[in-house]
Design a protein around this motif. Sequence first.
Motif, PDB file in Angstrom:
ATOM      1  N   UNK A  24       0.738  -1.230   0.022  1.00 15.01           N
ATOM      2  CA  UNK A  24      -0.086  -0.092   0.021  1.00 15.01           C
ATOM      3  C   UNK A  24       0.766   1.078   0.057  1.00 15.01           C
ATOM      4  N   UNK A  25       0.482   2.264  -0.808  1.00 14.70           N
ATOM      5  CA  UNK A  25       1.288   3.360  -1.052  1.00 14.70           C
ATOM      6  C   UNK A  25       2.969   3.056  -0.822  1.00 14.70           C
ATOM      7  N   UNK A  26       3.552   2.481  -1.789  1.00 12.21           N
ATOM      8  CA  UNK A  26       4.919   2.180  -1.828  1.00 12.21           C
ATOM      9  C   UNK A  26       5.885   3.424  -1.423  1.00 12.21           C
ATOM     10  N   UNK A  27       5.507   4.632  -2.050  1.00 12.94           N
ATOM     11  CA  UNK A  27       6.450   5.603  -1.811  1.00 12.94           C
ATOM     12  C   UNK A  27       6.394   6.085  -0.144  1.00 12.94           C
ATOM     13  N   UNK A  28       5.291   6.168   0.123  1.00 14.86           N
ATOM     14  CA  UNK A  28       5.134   6.886   1.483  1.00 14.86           C
ATOM     15  C   UNK A  28       5.722   5.868   2.544  1.00 14.86           C
ATOM     16  N   UNK A  29       5.503   4.477   2.238  1.00 17.46           N
ATOM     17  CA  UNK A  29       6.073   3.670   3.417  1.00 17.46           C
ATOM     18  C   UNK A  29       7.130   2.724   2.983  1.00 17.46           C
ATOM     19  N   UNK A  30       7.945   3.356   2.024  1.00 21.27           N
ATOM     20  CA  UNK A  30       9.163   2.699   1.491  1.00 21.27           C
ATOM     21  C   UNK A  30       9.925   2.412   2.728  1.00 21.27           C
ATOM     22  N   UNK A  45      -5.552  -2.597  13.028  1.00 24.06           N
ATOM     23  CA  UNK A  45      -6.084  -3.013  11.556  1.00 24.06           C
ATOM     24  C   UNK A  45      -7.679  -2.643  11.372  1.00 24.06           C
ATOM     25  N   UNK A  46      -8.228  -2.381  12.275  1.00 23.97           N
ATOM     26  CA  UNK A  46      -9.632  -2.096  12.616  1.00 23.97           C
ATOM     27  C   UNK A  46      -9.687  -0.446  12.332  1.00 23.97           C
ATOM     28  N   UNK A  47      -8.636   0.334  12.968  1.00 26.91           N
ATOM     29  CA  UNK A  47      -8.673   1.618  12.535  1.00 26.91           C
ATOM     30  C   UNK A  47      -8.240   1.828  11.065  1.00 26.91           C
ATOM     31  N   UNK A  48      -7.281   1.199  10.368  1.00 25.70           N
ATOM     32  CA  UNK A  48      -6.979   1.600   8.984  1.00 25.70           C
ATOM     33  C   UNK A  48      -8.216   1.324   8.226  1.00 25.70           C
ATOM     34  N   UNK A  75      -2.504   4.971   4.426  1.00 26.06           N
ATOM     35  CA  UNK A  75      -1.081   4.759   4.601  1.00 26.06           C
ATOM     36  C   UNK A  75      -0.421   5.924   5.480  1.00 26.06           C
ATOM     37  N   UNK A  76      -0.885   6.945   5.613  1.00 26.83           N
ATOM     38  CA  UNK A  76      -0.561   7.984   6.488  1.00 26.83           C
ATOM     39  C   UNK A  76      -0.706   7.674   7.786  1.00 26.83           C
ATOM     40  N   UNK A  77      -1.731   7.299   8.215  1.00 25.45           N
ATOM     41  CA  UNK A  77      -1.861   6.758   9.698  1.00 25.45           C
ATOM     42  C   UNK A  77      -1.031   5.435   9.841  1.00 25.45           C
TER      43      UNK A  77
END
Length: 102
Positions: A24-30, A45-48, A75-77
């Motif tokens: 998920x959002x590879x750039x932000x979570x690289x 996981x529930x919050x996501x 992804x930001x969270x």
Amino acid sequence: MGHLPVDVRASIRLFAFYLANGTIDVDLLDGIDYRPALFQFGSALEQIFAIYGNVLEVDESGSVLNDGEAQYRAAQWIRAYCDPSYQADPPFQTWETELHGP
């Protein structure tokens, strides 16, 4: 009451696939393997999924309008959860993180 539109179900399925795959959002979570931290207990996981579902917009015909934005906010969270020095921009609003249910 009917079922969720096919487009919505497809977006949720793909989001779950990317999340579980670690893509998920590879750039932000690289470089961040968030899966061990998120899957150990259910609350993260529930919050996501709450954020993804709260941000997701659907038009009158049931077509998803902003899947990328909903994934990015989730992804930001995740990034903030795994990296306390990260600050989501813009900061999360209450409606984005609200948990719904019985």
